[in-house]
Design a protein around this motif. Structure first.
Motif: not given
Length: 125
Positions: A73-102
């Motif tokens: 998705d849209d993100h600020p323009l990368d510069g020579d010295t800066t970088f910004a993104r939104v990432a999807a991180v999924d936690l996978h515990p084997p004893d229950g449902p995964q937890l989804c984070l932005a």
């Protein structure tokens, strides 16, 4: 580098680690000094894992693995010295449902001749 940091920060070994800050500390070499200096307060609050849940995983010897991907998705323009993104991180515990984070991630570097270092992480469920 961003994926490696996210997967390190959000992969947990409760049987070996006292709390989430241990995972945060493991990723500190890839963080800028100012951000890494806040590991003691930041590391334990990035993902909504309760102390009770952590203790249960510890008793059961459960490891929680994380997978991460950077969003397109849209993100600020990368510069020579800066970088910004939104990432999807999924936690996978084997004893229950995964937890989804932005996770909002920012990285900086003093010049284009130097590698990136994470300067901010903010997670939301």
């Amino acid at each position: 580098m961003a994926i490696a940091v996210l997967q390190t920060v959000f992969t947990y070994h409760p049987g070996e680690q006292a709390d989430q800050r241990a995972s945060f500390r493991a990723a500190m070499p890839l963080m800028d000094d100012d951000f890494a200096a806040h590991w003691d307060t930041t590391g334990a609050v990035l993902a909504p894992i309760t102390r009770t849940q952590w203790q249960q995983w510890s008793r059961l010897g459960i490891d929680v693995t994380a997978t991460a991907r950077l969003g397109d998705d849209d993100h600020p323009l990368d510069g020579d010295t800066t970088f910004a993104r939104v990432a999807a991180v999924d936690l996978h515990p084997p004893d229950g449902p995964q937890l989804c984070l932005a996770v909002y991630i920012r990285a900086t570097r003093p010049s284009s001749a130097v590698g990136w270092h994470i300067s901010a992480l903010e997670a939301r469920t």
